[in-house]
Structures are given as C-alpha cells and as structure tokens.
Enzyme design. Structure first.
Site, PDB file in Angstrom:
ATOM      1  N   ARG A  30       0.833  -1.198   0.000  1.00 15.93           N
ATOM      2  CA  ARG A  30       0.000   0.000   0.000  1.00 15.93           C
ATOM      3  C   ARG A  30       0.874   1.258   0.000  1.00 15.93           C
ATOM      4  O   ARG A  30       2.013   1.236   0.411  1.00 15.93           O
ATOM      5  CB  ARG A  30      -0.904   0.024   1.237  1.00 15.93           C
ATOM      6  CG  ARG A  30      -1.996  -1.024   1.240  1.00 15.93           C
ATOM      7  CD  ARG A  30      -2.819  -0.952   2.523  1.00 15.93           C
ATOM      8  NE  ARG A  30      -2.006  -1.252   3.709  1.00 15.93           N
ATOM      9  CZ  ARG A  30      -1.538  -0.355   4.552  1.00 15.93           C
ATOM     10  NH1 ARG A  30      -1.773   0.932   4.348  1.00 15.93           N
ATOM     11  NH2 ARG A  30      -0.809  -0.713   5.602  1.00 15.93           N
ATOM     12  N   SER A  39      -0.430  -5.920   9.727  1.00 16.81           N
ATOM     13  CA  SER A  39       0.145  -6.933   8.841  1.00 16.81           C
ATOM     14  C   SER A  39       1.475  -7.419   9.395  1.00 16.81           C
ATOM     15  O   SER A  39       2.320  -6.624   9.823  1.00 16.81           O
ATOM     16  CB  SER A  39       0.366  -6.344   7.447  1.00 16.81           C
ATOM     17  OG  SER A  39      -0.858  -6.055   6.837  1.00 16.81           O
ATOM     18  N   LYS A  47      -2.130 -12.275  12.484  1.00 18.41           N
ATOM     19  CA  LYS A  47      -3.588 -12.433  12.471  1.00 18.41           C
ATOM     20  C   LYS A  47      -4.015 -13.626  11.631  1.00 18.41           C
ATOM     21  O   LYS A  47      -4.763 -14.489  12.078  1.00 18.41           O
ATOM     22  CB  LYS A  47      -4.261 -11.178  11.900  1.00 18.41           C
ATOM     23  CG  LYS A  47      -4.212  -9.959  12.761  1.00 18.41           C
ATOM     24  CD  LYS A  47      -5.191  -8.897  12.288  1.00 18.41           C
ATOM     25  CE  LYS A  47      -5.251  -8.723  10.791  1.00 18.41           C
ATOM     26  NZ  LYS A  47      -3.983  -8.379  10.151  1.00 18.41           N
ATOM     27  N   THR A  48      -3.562 -13.644  10.383  1.00 16.36           N
ATOM     28  CA  THR A  48      -3.980 -14.698   9.468  1.00 16.36           C
ATOM     29  C   THR A  48      -3.469 -16.054   9.931  1.00 16.36           C
ATOM     30  O   THR A  48      -4.206 -17.045   9.969  1.00 16.36           O
ATOM     31  CB  THR A  48      -3.472 -14.403   8.045  1.00 16.36           C
ATOM     32  OG1 THR A  48      -3.995 -13.141   7.608  1.00 16.36           O
ATOM     33  CG2 THR A  48      -3.903 -15.481   7.070  1.00 16.36           C
ATOM     34  N   ASP A  77      -9.321 -10.910   8.316  1.00 19.57           N
ATOM     35  CA  ASP A  77      -8.683  -9.601   8.463  1.00 19.57           C
ATOM     36  C   ASP A  77      -9.606  -8.480   8.929  1.00 19.57           C
ATOM     37  O   ASP A  77      -9.155  -7.560   9.582  1.00 19.57           O
ATOM     38  CB  ASP A  77      -8.053  -9.205   7.120  1.00 19.57           C
ATOM     39  CG  ASP A  77      -7.144  -8.000   7.210  1.00 19.57           C
ATOM     40  OD1 ASP A  77      -6.343  -7.928   8.151  1.00 19.57           O
ATOM     41  OD2 ASP A  77      -7.236  -7.120   6.338  1.00 19.57           O
ATOM     42  N   LYS A 118      -8.506  -2.669   1.103  1.00 23.05           N
ATOM     43  CA  LYS A 118      -8.451  -1.713   2.202  1.00 23.05           C
ATOM     44  C   LYS A 118      -9.325  -0.486   1.930  1.00 23.05           C
ATOM     45  O   LYS A 118      -9.752   0.201   2.869  1.00 23.05           O
ATOM     46  CB  LYS A 118      -7.013  -1.292   2.461  1.00 23.05           C
ATOM     47  CG  LYS A 118      -6.154  -2.424   3.056  1.00 23.05           C
ATOM     48  CD  LYS A 118      -6.759  -2.992   4.325  1.00 23.05           C
ATOM     49  CE  LYS A 118      -5.837  -4.035   4.957  1.00 23.05           C
ATOM     50  NZ  LYS A 118      -6.497  -4.715   6.113  1.00 23.05           N
ATOM     51  N   HIS A 148      -9.982  -4.205  12.697  1.00 18.05           N
ATOM     52  CA  HIS A 148      -8.901  -4.799  11.909  1.00 18.05           C
ATOM     53  C   HIS A 148      -8.437  -6.030  12.673  1.00 18.05           C
ATOM     54  O   HIS A 148      -7.489  -5.977  13.454  1.00 18.05           O
ATOM     55  CB  HIS A 148      -7.769  -3.786  11.734  1.00 18.05           C
ATOM     56  CG  HIS A 148      -6.669  -4.270  10.841  1.00 18.05           C
ATOM     57  ND1 HIS A 148      -5.360  -3.905  11.018  1.00 18.05           N
ATOM     58  CD2 HIS A 148      -6.687  -5.072   9.763  1.00 18.05           C
ATOM     59  CE1 HIS A 148      -4.604  -4.469  10.091  1.00 18.05           C
ATOM     60  NE2 HIS A 148      -5.398  -5.191   9.321  1.00 18.05           N
ATOM     61  N   ARG A 199       2.239 -12.223  -1.283  1.00 16.09           N
ATOM     62  CA  ARG A 199       0.874 -12.441  -0.800  1.00 16.09           C
ATOM     63  C   ARG A 199       0.187 -13.578  -1.529  1.00 16.09           C
ATOM     64  O   ARG A 199       0.431 -13.827  -2.715  1.00 16.09           O
ATOM     65  CB  ARG A 199       0.047 -11.171  -1.002  1.00 16.09           C
ATOM     66  CG  ARG A 199       0.452 -10.005  -0.124  1.00 16.09           C
ATOM     67  CD  ARG A 199      -0.180 -10.086   1.241  1.00 16.09           C
ATOM     68  NE  ARG A 199       0.221  -8.993   2.110  1.00 16.09           N
ATOM     69  CZ  ARG A 199      -0.353  -8.735   3.273  1.00 16.09           C
ATOM     70  NH1 ARG A 199      -1.347  -9.491   3.703  1.00 16.09           N
ATOM     71  NH2 ARG A 199       0.068  -7.734   4.022  1.00 16.09           N
TER      72      ARG A 199
END
Length: 537
Positions: free
Chosen positions: A60, A239, A243-244, A258, A201, A221, A323
């Site tokens: 991003r 990130s 989390k994932t 997410d 996003k 988030h 990713r």
C-alpha cells in the site's frame, strides 16, 4: 460495447461514465485465470494457483490515499496525515480523465458485497483493467449467488486503472498513483498502482466510517475464529503480527481473516476470502494456508525455484510482502456464513521489536482500552513502500491508517462492549522478539505462541499465578502448558538484566509520549493503565 458474462439486465457502465469496448461481467475464476495466461500477465505454479506481478507497487501507499472532503465527511472524518482531504471538484475532473483513459478498452467487472451479516450488507461493483485483479476481488469479497446477481445493484463502485498515471500538477495528487474515496458519489478511484490490497483496504475504510458512524457497530482490523462450543476469538494486529496465521487453526472454524464488525449480537466477517503474507510459507508451519494455494488462488510477487514452477516462498527479492489471495472456502474448516456470537477471548497481537513485552499477558478492562488506543507494534518489512526492516510504531486500534473517524470513537465502542460483557478475556500477545531487541534477540517461535493462545482459549490460564510487569503492569502468567516458565518473564530471557530495565523504561516512555494526543479524551481509569517507573528493579 460488447458485454460478456452474467449480469443484472439493467446494469450498465455508461451510467457511471464508462464507454469501454468490451466488458466481461462476473466471469468464473477459471476463465479469469485462463485469460490472464493468454494475455501474458501471469503463469500457473505447480499447485494450479495463478502467479502475477503487481509491478512497481508491492504494498500500500498510505501517503497517496485521499478522502474527498464534502458535506458528508467535512465534520466527521479525522483529517490529518492519515485522512488526507481531496477537493470534490478535483475528484470529478480526475474521474473523468480516468474514464477517458479506459474508453475503448477491455475491462473486467464484478458484482460482490461486503459484510456477512445481512443487516449490514454493502453491495460493490468493481471495474478492473486486468482479469487477475478481478480474480482477486472474486477471492476477497463476498460472492453473490447467480440469482442475487440478476437483481443486485451496487451501493459502491471501485474503478481500478493501474495504467493511468496522474499528473500532480493537473490532478492534485502527490504523485502518479492514487486511491481516492468519495462518500457522496460512493466511488473508490484507483490509478497508477496495480497492488490489489488498495481495493480491499479501500472498502475497509468505507466500512470503518459507515458502521460506527451510522449503526454503532465496532469495525475491527482483526481476524476471528470459533471453537466447537461456539466460543469466538478475535485477533487484532497489523500486517505481519500473525492475524492470518494464528486464526487459521485446524481445531477451530475460521470466521474471517482480516476485517470484522461487532454488532449487538454478532461478530461478522466483512470479506469472503483471505490475503495472507506468504514469505517463508511452509506446509509444516502454516498447513491451512499452504493448502489453500490451489486453483482459484492468486499469488503476488513470488519467484520460483530454478527450472521449476514450484514457488520459492523463502525468496523476498521482489518484496517481503509476498501475498496469497484465496476464497475462504479454500480453508477446510472455514465457517459459512461467516459470522458468530459475542467473543470470549480477544488477543492484541504486537510485534515488539524491543523484546520487552511478555509473550502473553492478561489485561484489565482499563489496560485493554489503553493498549487498544496505543496499538503498539513494529511495521514488518514490505507491508508499506519504503519499509525494509521492522520499525517501531503506534497504530491506534491496530489499524490507524484505515480509520476515517477519530480513534477515540472506536475505543469508546470497545469499552462499551467490554462493560456489557465483563467475562470477555483480553490478552496482549508479543509475536516479536525475546531475549533482546531486534538484531540481538530472536523472534518468538510460532509453535510457542500457538501453545499460549490455545491455553488461553481452553481456560488453562484461568487459575495460574499472575505477576504484574514492573513497567507496564500487565499480568504475566507464571506457567503455561508447553511453554518454558522463564520465557513467560521476558526480563529472565535477557543476559543483561540492567539493559532490559533501561529498555523497558524507554519503551514505556514511548507509550506515554504517544498517548498524549489521546489523553484529553481518555478517562482517569484508562490513564491509570499507562506504563510507570520500575518498582522492583
């Protein structure tokens, strides 16, 4: 205009100013994959996933994300470095220039939606320049049925034109790439960057405005999963904090990866898929994610082992932010529809580059509010342009760059939830360093983090001894199944105890300095959870 595929008979692009040559509507993942290969824009790996390059931008670009300042947003959005204003008239001119750029071209159109709870459903129509970006949207957003497509009308449009470069002198942007959100026209306009995460996003930012502002729903988030007894767990973090990875648990149903909402009676996924970091991905460490990389999935900016179509997940030469995008049903134990009840456990994941915070600690309600507002972590290499190694940062609500409203608005909603449900356990989990700061200590082993989180969810930490941290006051468990006791007390992992004490005070001072901008809106109880001087050093 030639139109291919399934759509609402009344749907058309001319109504939003687009006059393209060919519009491909709602094509299957197989068709989009095949078209990408035919156009020379991607190749298959040995598991059948589509592999592409996003070009110049592999993350991003927050400084190039704008929000149109208009009657809806002028007095609601928290303007500043995160929410950068853009003039309505400048948006209109740039929009027309993007439409002119797409004139006579082939585009890929997708009808999708966000929010698994039907009460908050947001219909989306995406127009992409490339078939693989459209595949990403099919993977990441929720997918309407054929019957729903027949009648669906969009609440929002996303127009993504990576080949269009803005002229800052003409368009009012910072540079050639841009992402602009217009709440009056309900459009997200993207140009100059093919990084797919900007679309994902962008919608997250929209929901972060609409849900708290209009419905008093806490937008988060975080990832979420559910145990066999219906107990829901939330995992907050930026990130790279896990989390994932940590929510993908073979023993629990995945609600989402997410982005979620927490209403009065449900925790619900915003999305229909996962966008996992896959640097160093392996079947041993992350079996669920590894197995999800199959036909229909999209891999971004990876390389192959020489002479093969086998992905070299260890290679970060293009970016550390490699990713994998895939629909949630690629996870064997994904829950559909993707929502559950009130959470039982909440985990704040922080990648502590100082190596000071305990690997797991329990928080009081006041500490939970304090650490939620603080959002301490380290940016991980590759998640943003220019970040090449971990950088200490504070990101309010573990997602400041995605929050249109003032962080206190989200913190207030969290506080109301915790007040209404006092049996919710809130944990601070350090997935960063132990035994020293970055460059000296070692990154926390994933297996040990999993063991601590599992113990917390099973209730195995309910009756153990706790000791408060000398500076941060968080409660450290003194035993945990499968974890060495000395690891639970970070000071004991440092060879130089005085160096630990000094660094702990330094980190505490950084917390206090960061919190100053929120102090005037924080209660005395929350302020009491701030770090203090060493008591027992």
């Amino acid at each position: 205009m030639q139109e291919i595929g399934k759509k609402n008979p009344s749907a058309n692009l001319a109504g939003i100013g687009l006059n393209v040559a060919i519009a491909n509507w709602n094509l299957s993942s197989e068709a989009l994959t095949q078209k990408t290969i035919e156009l020379g824009q991607g190749v298959l790996n040995d598991t059948g996933a589509l592999c592409v390059s996003t070009g110049k931008f592999t993350g991003r670009s927050p400084k190039d994300k704008f929000t149109v300042k208009d009657a809806i947003t002028e007095h609601s959005v928290d303007w500043g470095d995160v929410n950068i204003p853009f003039a309505p008239e400048a948006f209109d001119k740039l929009y027309d220039r993007v439409c002119k750029h797409l004139e006579g071209k082939e585009v890929w159109v997708r009808d999708a939606y966000a929010c698994a709870d039907p009460k908050y459903r947001l219909n989306i129509r995406v127009i992409n320049e490339t078939p693989w970006a459209n595949l990403f949207c099919n993977d990441l957003f929720l997918r309407p049925t054929d019957a729903e497509i027949d009648t669906q009308t969009p609440d929002w449009h996303i127009i993504q034109a990576p080949s269009f470069e803005a002229d800052p002198a003409i368009d009012g942007t910072r540079q050639g790439n841009f992402t602009i959100v217009n709440f009056t026209r309900r459009v997200i306009l993207i140009g100059g960057s093919a990084y797919t995460g900007e679309m994902k996003k962008g919608i997250f930012g929209v929901l972060n405005f609409v849900l708290p502002h209009d419905h008093k729903v806490l937008s988060m988030h975080c990832s979420a999963n559910e145990g066999k007894d219906g107990d829901v767990a939330l995992f907050f973090g930026l990130s790279g904090t896990g989390k994932t990875t940590l929510s993908a648990d073979a023993n629990r149903a995945l609600i989402g990866d997410d982005e979620h909402g927490w209403s009065d009676d449900s925790v619900f996924n915003f999305e229909g898929g996962c966008y996992a970091k896959c640097i160093d991905l392996s079947a041993e460490k992350e079996p669920e994610i590894f197995a999800a990389v199959k036909p229909g999935a999209l891999l971004e900016n990876i390389t192959f082992l020489p002479g093969t179509s086998t992905v070299n997940y260890a290679d970060g030469s293009i970016t550390e932010n490699t990713r994998a995008a895939y629909p949630i049903f690629h996870i064997a134990n994904a829950k559909e529809p993707s929502y559950g009840g009130e959470p039982k456990n909440i985990f704040f994941l922080t990648c502590d580059a100082f190596g000071i915070l305990p690997p797991i600690s329990k928080l009081t309600k006041e500490q939970a509010m304090y650490h939620f507002i603080s959002g301490y972590t380290a940016k991980v290499a590759g998640t943003e342009v220019g970040v090449t190694e971990p950088q200490t940062t504070f990101s309010a609500c573990f997602g400041r760059v995605f929050l249109p409203l003032h962080p206190a608005k989200y913190a207030e909603l969290l506080g109301q939830k915790l007040e209404a449900h006092p049996n919710i356990n809130v944990w601070l989990v350090n997935t960063g360093w132990s035994g020293g700061a970055y460059g000296v200590g070692n990154r926390m082993k994933l297996s040990l983090t999993r063991a601590m989180i599992t113990a917390a969810m099973k209730g195995e930490l309910d009756n153990v001894e706790y000791v408060p941290h000398d500076v941060f006051g968080v409660l450290k468990p003194q035993s945990c199944p499968g974890v060495p006791n000395e690891l639970l007390n970070p000071r004991e992992t440092w060879a130089d105890k005085e160096a630990y004490d000094k660094k702990a005070l330094e980190l505490g001072a950084l917390f206090n300095k960061n919190f100053e901008k929120y102090a005037d809106q924080a209660s005395d109880a929350i302020k009491s959870a701030a770090p203090k001087g060493l008591v027992n050093a």
